[in-house]
Design an enzyme around this catalytic site. Structure first.
Site, short mmCIF file in Angstrom:
data_model
loop_
_atom_site.label_atom_id
_atom_site.label_comp_id
_atom_site.label_asym_id
_atom_site.label_seq_id
_atom_site.Cartn_x
_atom_site.Cartn_y
_atom_site.Cartn_z
N GLY A 247 -1.63 -0.65 6.88
CA GLY A 247 0.11 -1.25 6.74
C GLY A 247 1.13 -0.69 6.51
N PHE A 248 1.19 0.62 5.91
CA PHE A 248 2.04 1.36 5.49
C PHE A 248 3.42 0.55 5.46
CE2 PHE A 248 -1.27 2.72 8.24
CZ PHE A 248 -1.92 3.83 7.27
N ILE A 474 -5.90 -2.63 2.71
CA ILE A 474 -5.32 -2.24 4.05
C ILE A 474 -5.91 -1.00 4.20
CG2 ILE A 474 -3.80 -3.88 3.41
CD1 ILE A 474 -2.02 -1.30 2.99
N THR A 476 -7.16 1.38 1.41
CA THR A 476 -6.97 1.76 0.41
C THR A 476 -8.09 2.27 -0.66
OG1 THR A 476 -5.97 -0.89 -0.64
CG2 THR A 476 -4.46 1.15 0.50
N GLU A 698 0.51 6.77 -2.02
CA GLU A 698 1.88 6.94 -1.36
C GLU A 698 2.40 8.78 -2.28
OE1 GLU A 698 4.73 3.20 -1.20
OE2 GLU A 698 4.08 3.38 -2.95
#
Ligand SMILES: Cc1cc2nc3c(=O)[nH]c(=O)nc-3n(C[C@H](O)[C@H](O)[C@H](O)COP(=O)(O)OP(=O)(O)OC[C@H]3O[C@@H](n4cnc5c(N)ncnc54)[C@H](O)[C@@H]3O)c2cc1C
Ligand code: SF4
Ligand code: FES
Ligand code: FES
Lengths: 736, 164, 322
Positions: A247-248, A474, A476, A698
């Site tokens: 996704g990011f 996603i 993660t 992040e």
């Protein structure tokens, strides 16, 4: 009754540390891993529904104006073509992350080059693709001339959100009085998320009920956005997104594909699948804005900052609220009484700017950290030392204490692991064959945020545990970490825990964004488990805190029993909800870290290779060491891309994206990425969440490119202030 | 009407001549393990093994493969019977979102054979020699498979372990 | 993609007579067909023609047109006697693409100009007379040598650059029989007809490329690009240089990324041959190469980059690094 906790005070009980199962933090394999490696994990456009039609978008070939006419007949006559849609509800661009309402609609008005102008639906993908390409669209020219270049004097510049402005003291004076100062301007290029799975949706209606299989990060918000866009009730919409191919930020908000698929499916009365091409994803899904950043650092003779200025220019479409929050970490990272932070927005005609992994810090930190390196050289002290001297006791912008600040620890731990003492202080000091070798350091920082989240946990009569939330994974590691929290809390071996995600019918999670996912949804699972533990403790007429659960056996004081016997055929359901509260205002919450990079710069060609990189990070409690490490690898690799290769190239004459594919937008390839090392600094942050965890996804991109820039300077004496540092910006300055 | 031997089974399809091998697998054969990341040979997500060789299935027409043997990710192992490389990907966390993963695994499976045949690569110093599969050799040979999640270090580790 | 008919060629004569576009690996043609940059009405598949052999011929090697890039790079004779070719091939594309890409197809691959591949843009190469939008646009990858007002595109390939340095010959079968064209003459400069990349006529079929007998010397292929792998060249150099008693005995060089064709200028070798290597000498060679160089803005850096890369390659091959 839901076990709800509002984070109004720190949770210093550190309950997870008191549990007995011993799996929290352990480097366990992802439970969904086997499905991913054999190809049976099902992503959005892979569901095989009967009688499915295919939709493909046609694209605007002008940057502004209106659709005057569409030659429908010619295309409707093509083989297999079923319909052409340009319904006014269709989206101009995706919703911004967390919007929870419809974004700009009506694609008959052109807002940027490449915008979708119609959806063509046909029996097969090949037919729809050819038909969309054949669609002839005439445009009426706009009234005003468009501006495509944020640096153009014709561009309207507006102040960004007031929340991003900080002005205290007198920075000009501090600069004038400083023993050492730096006043430099850095620029960074625009970035694309470029998740490997292109955006896609399959819509199907049962009566008034819509089921949308999409590739989305925040289902709770996406339901609201989709319903609002379609003008239907939220209860009519169900979204499934069990696997998301990255996704990011690009899949935070509902996009063009979802709304178009829903409209087409409704009208045709059959399932419609819309796949965006890679080029369309580049051209129509959220870019990270390019930035111009003026950095002013004023320091005393010992390097302690007296002032810090970070004034930025970013861009977006007229009317869009989002402004890349470049100065977000500058607010609190380093001291200095005199501060001036701001973000201005140039209004230009390019695709919409929005969230791309670590909005703000990703580009702000690399510039700040390069400027800090420039200051260290002027002051004549080690750059690690300079940073350590400038860690304030309290947040210098808000005046609040830090919930926990591991920056110094990370700098020390990273320096030791990397071998920072091997660095030459002089530039151009190390040469190996054709290559100049150098080392650089940078701090990492990323705001931490807790977001309201709910989860349901069921302890079944056979002793197995099921975790349910609409949270997404996603990449993660959500499937892994939520299972580990539940297993730890309920004393259940991990094989007996299952995790269901990505279905909007399940309790509302926080969504995967802003690195808040694991801490927020994990806290909800924790609270749900706490409720189950209370129920179990009751069976002993004891206190939950005294209850010990391990491998299906419950102990309380002298008493013990099999958990299945306690459950006695009646599954126990726990529900938990976490809400952010006072702690997020009373304390400054962030994750910290430090990057160390070694690079080689080719003395002839200016090509840079990162030879090794170490990252030390303080992320609160590590929930799964393996998946957390992977997240950091990912972030550090993005640092390499941001430092060396990634750049959205717009044509300044019409604002169109020239490098709209993966051949010319250069994300790092395997050979670009050397051995990476990740060190976690032990931390529990009781203000951040009841599980003492913070964000991790992040942090790895927040400053890493600065370490690479500083290493390039150390290697060959060339200071590049324009990211990415492609070879053309280096060769001119190389020593002979 | 191409007929292909997919994962050991001969199957024929009634499809448009324009159908790529990738779309044939995903839209006609129900084999969605093979991924589409770009449709233009730029990412490697669509890698399958045809007649023993790794190729990008997006840049090949299905009709061009009439009679060919195609192995997809589904043909390499199942969730309960993983291939050694699939197992190594799980234990090394050589993925995150998983979208590039089938392409990585098909690519690496065939790449290991290429190395066994002694093929050099762009990082081989002396192309006359047959290099050992060092980490750098693995990285170069796997550079046709993008991973935006950037599991690269773990992908290299999984391949290194399996190829050894 | 527009609809087309597909047929498999039974023989080379079939392929020539088919009045159809040839498809080999398809890695360039299908890419462009999906973008509708290429819109053939008929395709003839040449993959199963008996053109897949690498055989000794006239002291050199004859490479069939459908020999895959990966097979050619891995052929032990090529690795031993024509290392520059093996290196150039390995520097191109990816392992997967090289397994499909063919010798003929690679020669014919089209430019990567971002305006050429976007049908919404004017482009003289795609649509003669429509204009060249790369001029004044984002032209980082474009030509600094031999460009015209009509087109500033580059030939993007690597293999042909090495073949140019080796002075290989292309064998062509056409409606009027067969002919041979030196690789150095195969690609064209754009002039006023940028729609033509090379000298092939519509029905022509490349059947083979022949390499002359190996020449002594050290081989290098240097490719400078924006990431370490899986990217096209900004500048590339194929070079074979032989030293004798401290002097350059022979030299053959060709350049990629600079022009609409692999750039070969015999005057560069003439400067070098017979001289002792030195930085000053390399500079003179670069002066010859870049005499007519003209930047377009975003690609201005290619001029110093080409000079510096030439220094690097000559230093490596002559051992003169002082
Ligand atoms: C992402 C990506 C990266 C790449 N990177 C590189 C790189 O770094 N370096 C590099 O050199 N290349 C690179 N390539 C290009 C690749 O090398 C070419 O696509 C390939 O070599 C073309 O060969 P093919 O057999 O697939 O040709 P096809 O696609 O089949 O054909 C290409 C053209 O040649 C014609 N043709 C083919 N064979 C013949 C023949 N025998 N006679 C007459 N005409 C013929 C076709 O009609 C067509 O016009 C890359 C490609 C992609 C997609
Ligand atoms: S450079 Fe050539 S290929 Fe590119 S737009 Fe101009 S004419 Fe077309
Ligand atoms: S989908 Fe085939 S290479 Fe990307
Ligand atoms: S695992 Fe997500 S792209 Fe590789």
């Amino acid at each position: 009754m839901t076990n709800t906790l509002t984070m109004d005070k720190p949770d210093v009980r550190n309950r997870l540390d008191a549990m007995a199962q011993g799996i929290i933090g352990a480097p366990l394999d992802r439970p969904e891993g086997p499905l991913k490696v054999v190809g049976t994990a099902t992503y959005a456009s892979e569901w095989q529904l009967p009688d499915m039609a295919y939709g493909v978008f046609a694209r605007a070939t002008v940057p502004a104006g209106k659709v005057a006419s569409i030659d429908r007949e010619a295309v409707l006559a093509m083989p297999g073509v079923l319909a052409i849609h340009d319904d006014p509800r269709m989206l101009v661009n995706p919703a911004q992350g967390g919007a929870g309402k419809k974004p700009l609609q009506d694609i008959r008005e052109i807002h940027y080059f490449g915008q979708t102008v119609a959806l063509v639906v046909a029996e097969t993908f090949e037919q729809a693709t050819a038909a969309a390409k054949a669609l002839k669209v005439e445009y009426a020219a706009p009234d005003d001339a468009s501006v495509f270049d944020p640096e153009s004097s014709a561009a309207t510049v507006e102040h960004g959100p007031d929340t991003q402005r900080v002005q205290t003291g007198d920075l000009d004076k501090a600069m004038a009085d400083a023993a050492f100062s730096v006043d430099v301007t850095y620029t960074t290029a625009g970035h694309a998320s470029a998740a490997m799975e292109p955006h896609a949706s399959i819509a199907s209606w049962q009566g008034d009920q819509l089921t949308l299989r999409g590739s989305l990060q925040m289902l709770n918000y996406n339901v609201a956005e989709l319903a609002d866009s379609l003008a239907v009730g939220q209860s009519q919409v169900r979204i499934l997104s069990p696997y998301v191919g990255g996704g990011f930020g690009s899949k935070l908000g509902v996009g063009e594909d979802s709304v178009a698929a829903a409209i087409a499916s409704r009208e045709l009365g059959r399932p419609v699948r819309v796949d965006m091409s890679r080029q369309q994803v580049f051209e129509t899904v959220m870019r990270r804005s390019e930035t111009r950043q003026r950095l002013r650092l004023a320091a005393r003779a010992d390097g302690v900052l007296t002032g810090i200025g970070h004034e930025c220019l970013v861009s977006n479409l007229p009317g869009e609220q989002y402004a890349e929050p470049v100065t977000q970490a500058t607010e609190f990272l380093y001291g200095g009484e005199n501060r001036m932070l701001s973000v201005d927005v140039a209004r230009i005609v390019r695709l919409c700017a929005g969230s791309v992994r670590a909005p703000g810090e990703a580009v702000g930190m690399q510039a700040l950290e390069s400027a800090m390196d420039e200051l260290a050289e002027k002051v004549g002290i080690d750059p690690v030392e300079l940073r350590k001297r400038n860690i304030p006791a309290i947040d210098p912008s808000q005046g609040t204490p830090y919930s926990s600040n591991t920056l110094a620890k990370c700098l020390d731990a990273g320096a030791a692991r990397f071998g920072w003492d091997q660095r030459q202080t002089q530039t151009c000091a190390t040469r190996e064959g054709e290559w100049w070798i150098g080392m650089g350091v940078a701090s990492a920082a990323r705001v931490h945020k807790l977001v309201e989240a709910s989860a349901r946990v069921t302890l079944a009569s056979d002793g197995t545990v099921k975790v349910e939330t609409d949270m997404t994974d996603i990449g993660t590691g959500t499937y892994a970490v939520l299972g580990q929290i539940a297993g730890e809390m309920l004393g259940t071996p991990i094989e007996k825990v299952s995790v269901c995600l990505g279905d909007s019918a399940l309790p509302a999670g926080p969504g995967s964004g802003g690195s808040w996912g694991a801490a927020s949804s994990g806290s909800a699972v924790f609270l749900a488990c706490e409720q189950i533990r209370q129920a179990l403790a009751k069976k002993f007429q004891g206190d939950e805190e005294a209850l010990s659960l391990k491998d299906g056996i419950a102990r309380l004081g002298e008493a013990s029993a099999m958990v299945v016997d306690l459950v006695a055929g009646k599954p126990i359901v726990g529900e938990g909800t976490i809400k952010p509260g006072e702690t997020s205002k009373a304390t400054r919450q962030a994750s910290y870290g430090a990057f160390f990079a070694e690079v080689a710069v080719n003395a002839y060609t200016g090509e840079t290779r990162v030879r090794r990189m170490t990252g030390a990070f303080g992320i609160g409690r590590v929930l799964n060491e393996k998946t957390a490490t992977s997240q950091c690898y990912g972030g550090m690799t993005w640092s390499i891309g941001s430092a060396l290769t990634e750049e959205l190239a717009f044509d300044l004459r019409d604002g169109h994206l020239v490098n709209h594919d993966l051949a010319e937008y250069h994300v790092p390839v395997n050979l670009d990425v050397p051995a990476l090392e990740v060190v976690f600094v032990e931390e529990r942050d009781p203000h951040a969440s009841p599980i003492q965890a913070k964000g991790v996804g992040e942090l790895g991109i927040c400053g890493g490119a600065g370490a690479i820039a500083n290493a390039i300077y150390n290697a060959c004496g060339v200071r590049v202030r324009d990211f990415p540092m492609t070879l053309d910006k280096i060769i001119g300055g190389l020593p002979d | 009407m191409p007929a292909l031997v997919i994962n050991g089974t001969l199957r024929s399809f009634d499809c448009d001549e324009r159908t790529s091998l990738l779309d044939l697998l995903r839209n006609h054969a129900g084999l969605t393990g093979t991924k589409k990341g770009c449709d233009h040979g730029q990412c490697g997500a669509c890698t399958v093994i045809v007649e023993g060789r790794r190729i990008n299935s997006c840049l090949s027409l299905a009709v061009m493969h009439d009679g060919d043997e195609v192995t997809t990710i589904e043909g390499l192992g199942t969730a309960t019977d993983l291939s050694p490389l699939q197992r190594a990907f799980v234990s090394h966390d050589a993925y995150q979102c998983g979208y590039c993963t089938p392409g990585q695994i098909c690519s690496a499976t065939a790449m290991i054979e290429e190395a066994r045949m002694g093929w050099p690569s762009a990082v081989t110093d002396d192309v006359e020699t047959s290099p050992e599969l060092s980490d750098n050799e693995i990285r170069e040979r796997m550079s046709g498979n993008l991973c935006r999640c950037a599991a690269y270090p773990n992908i290299v580790a999984a391949i290194r372990e399996t190829a050894a | 993609m527009k609809a087309f008919t597909y047929a498999r060629a039974g023989s080379t004569a079939d392929a020539v007579a088919a009045d159809a576009m040839k498809i080999a690996g398809g890695t360039n043609l299908l890419d462009l067909m999906k973008l509708e940059v290429e819109v053939p009405r008929r395709l003839v598949d040449i993959n199963r023609l008996p053109l897949a052999a690498i055989e000794p011929a006239g002291g050199g090697l004859r490479i069939g047109a459908v020999v895959r890039n990966s097979d050619l790079a891995a052929d032990i004779r090529v690795r031993r006697d024509y290392a520059v070719l093996s290196k150039a091939l390995l520097a191109g594309a990816s392992g997967q693409l090289r397994n499909k890409a063919t010798t003929g197809g690679n020669l014919c691959q089209r430019t990567r100009c971002g305006y050429f591949t976007d049908t919404a843009m004017p482009c003289n190469k795609r649509e003669p007379g429509s204009g060249c939008q790369a001029i004044g646009g984002f032209n980082r990858i474009h030509a600094i040598l031999g460009a015209s007002d009509a087109c500033i595109a580059t030939y993007p390939g690597d293999m042909a650059v090495a073949m140019s340095a080796l002075d290989a010959v292309v064998e062509i079968e056409g409606t009027a029989g067969s002919r041979s064209v030196a690789v150095r003459d195969f690609h064209r400069l754009p002039g006023n007809t940028p729609e033509r990349d090379n000298v092939l006529e519509a029905d022509d079929l490349i059947t083979a490329v022949t390499l002359p007998a190996p020449v002594p010397g050290r081989h290098a292929y240097r490719k400078v690009r924006d990431r370490s792998s899986y990217a096209f060249a900004l500048v590339s150099i194929a070079a074979v240089v032989e030293m004798d008693a401290g002097r350059i005995a022979s030299a053959s060089l060709a350049f990629g990324g600079l022009a609409h064709k692999p750039w070969h200028d015999p005057a560069i070798a003439e400067i070098l041959i017979g001289k002792a290597p030195s930085k000053a000498l390399f500079d003179k060679a670069a002066d010859v190469l870049l005499a007519g160089a003209q930047g377009q803005g975003a690609n201005d850096f290619k001029i110093p980059l080409a000079r510096r890369t030439l220094h690097a390659v000559l230093a490596e091959l002559t051992g003169e690094t002082a």
